[in-house]
Design a protein around this motif. Structure first.
Motif, mmCIF file in Angstrom:
data_model
loop_
_atom_site.group_PDB
_atom_site.id
_atom_site.type_symbol
_atom_site.label_atom_id
_atom_site.label_comp_id
_atom_site.label_asym_id
_atom_site.label_seq_id
_atom_site.Cartn_x
_atom_site.Cartn_y
_atom_site.Cartn_z
ATOM 1 N N ALA A 41 61.626 63.143 13.655
ATOM 2 C CA ALA A 41 60.226 62.365 13.328
ATOM 3 C C ALA A 41 60.638 60.815 12.685
ATOM 4 N N GLY A 42 61.665 60.822 11.929
ATOM 5 C CA GLY A 42 62.109 59.465 11.678
ATOM 6 C C GLY A 42 62.432 58.437 12.758
ATOM 7 N N GLY A 43 62.824 59.105 13.822
ATOM 8 C CA GLY A 43 63.416 58.304 14.914
ATOM 9 C C GLY A 43 62.260 57.691 15.404
ATOM 10 N N LEU A 44 60.940 58.324 15.346
ATOM 11 C CA LEU A 44 59.860 57.585 15.973
ATOM 12 C C LEU A 44 59.548 56.194 15.705
ATOM 13 N N GLY A 45 60.025 56.070 14.632
ATOM 14 C CA GLY A 45 59.833 54.651 14.054
ATOM 15 C C GLY A 45 58.577 54.280 13.156
ATOM 16 N N ALA A 46 57.800 55.394 12.776
ATOM 17 C CA ALA A 46 56.616 55.044 12.152
ATOM 18 C C ALA A 46 56.922 54.983 10.658
ATOM 19 N N TRP A 47 57.917 55.064 9.970
ATOM 20 C CA TRP A 47 58.236 54.921 8.747
ATOM 21 C C TRP A 47 59.682 54.669 8.614
ATOM 22 N N ASN A 48 60.055 54.166 7.265
ATOM 23 C CA ASN A 48 61.518 53.952 6.918
ATOM 24 C C ASN A 48 61.881 55.042 5.824
ATOM 25 N N ILE A 49 63.211 54.829 5.525
ATOM 26 C CA ILE A 49 63.702 55.938 4.547
ATOM 27 C C ILE A 49 62.971 55.796 3.161
#
Length: 223
Positions: A41-49
Motif C-alpha cells: 500500500a505504501g508503494g502506491l505513493g498516496a502517503w509517506n512514512i
C-alpha cells in the motif's frame, strides 16, 4: 496533545521486557502478511512514512492499548486506505474489492527486494545548523506539533522542557511534523541530544546513565 503512544516515563504500564535475541522475525504468519500489505500500500505513493506513523497514533486509545504491534499497523492502514479513496468501507466490511483496474503504481512482488535494499533516504540539503556539538539546548515545551494542532511530532513529552547536550549533527532531514500533513518536506537540521537519565526520570537505573534522542532544530532552543 497527549497521545496514548507517548508512553516514556509514564507510570502504570509495567516494565519494558526485552525480547530474547535470535527470535523468529514473525511470531505469527499473519504478521508477515501485515508487513507485506503495508509495503504494498505504501508503494502506491498516496502517503509517506510520517503520514503512516500519524495514522497509528490516531487510533482510538482503547484500541491502541489493546492491539498488538501488527494489529496497530493493519488498523491504521485500513484508515489510510479509506481516507485516500483507495478502498471503501463497504469493501473492507465485505473483504472483497469491487471491480476496478489495477492501480498504475501496483507494487509487484519482484519489486519488493530492490525497494527494500534502496531504502528511503530522508537526508536533504539545508541551511547551516544553529547548534554545534557540545552546545547545551532545551527541548521545546510543550511537546507538540507547532504547525498542525494535534499533529504528528517526534519530540517525546518526557523530554519537553529538559536540558541536554548536542553530541552529533546529522545534516538536514525531512521534518516529520510537516511531512506527515502534506505541508512539504521543510527539511531542518537534525541533532542527537543526550539527556541525563536522572534529569528525565529522577531515579536512573545507574548513576551517569543517559538518554539520547534525535531531535529537529525547531524542537530546540539554546539553554
Amino acid at each position: 496533545m497527549t497521545r496514548v503512544h507517548d508512553m516514556g516515563g509514564r507510570y502504570g504500564d509495567g516494565p519494558v521486557v526485552p525480547e530474547p535475541q535470535g527470535i523468529v522475525p514473525f511470531e505469527n504468519d499473519w504478521h508477515r502478511r501485515a508487513l507485506a500489505l503495508t509495503l504494498a500500500a505504501g508503494g502506491l505513493g498516496a502517503w509517506n512514512i510520517d503520514t503512516s506513523r500519524h495514522a497509528r497514533e490516531c487510533l482510538a486509545p482503547k484500541d491502541y492499548a489493546r492491539f498488538s504491534y501488527y494489529e496497530k499497523w493493519i488498523a491504521a492502514l485500513a484508515d489510510l486506505l479509506v481516507a485516500k479513496g483507495l478502498v471503501t468501507e463497504a469493501e473492507l466490511a465485505a473483504g472483497t474489492a469491487e471491480d476496478a483496474p489495477p492501480h498504475p503504481r501496483l507494487f509487484r512482488s519482484e519489486a519488493v527486494t530492490p525497494a527494500l535494499a534502496k531504502g528511503s533516504p530522508y537526508v536533504r540539503s539545508g541551511g547551516a545548523p544553529a547548534f554545534a556539538a557540545g552546545d547545551r539546548v532545551r527541548a521545546r515545551l510543550p511537546a507538540r506539533n507547532a504547525l498542525v494542532p494535534g499533529g504528528h511530532t517526534r519530540l517525546p513529552s518526557y523530554a519537553a522542557g529538559q536540558v541536554g547536550t548536542v553530541v552529533l549533527l546529522h545534516g538536514a532531514h525531512v521534518f516529520p511534523d510537516a511531512n506527515a500533513h502534506g505541508l512539504g518536506e521543510q527539511p531542518q537540521s537534525l541533532y542527537t541530544v543526550a539527556f541525563g537519565a536522572a534529569d528525565l526520570w529522577g531515579a536512573p537505573e545507574r548513576a551517569g546513565d543517559e538518554v539520547t534522542l534525535d531531535l529537529w532544530e525547531s524542537y530546540l532552543e539554546r539553554a
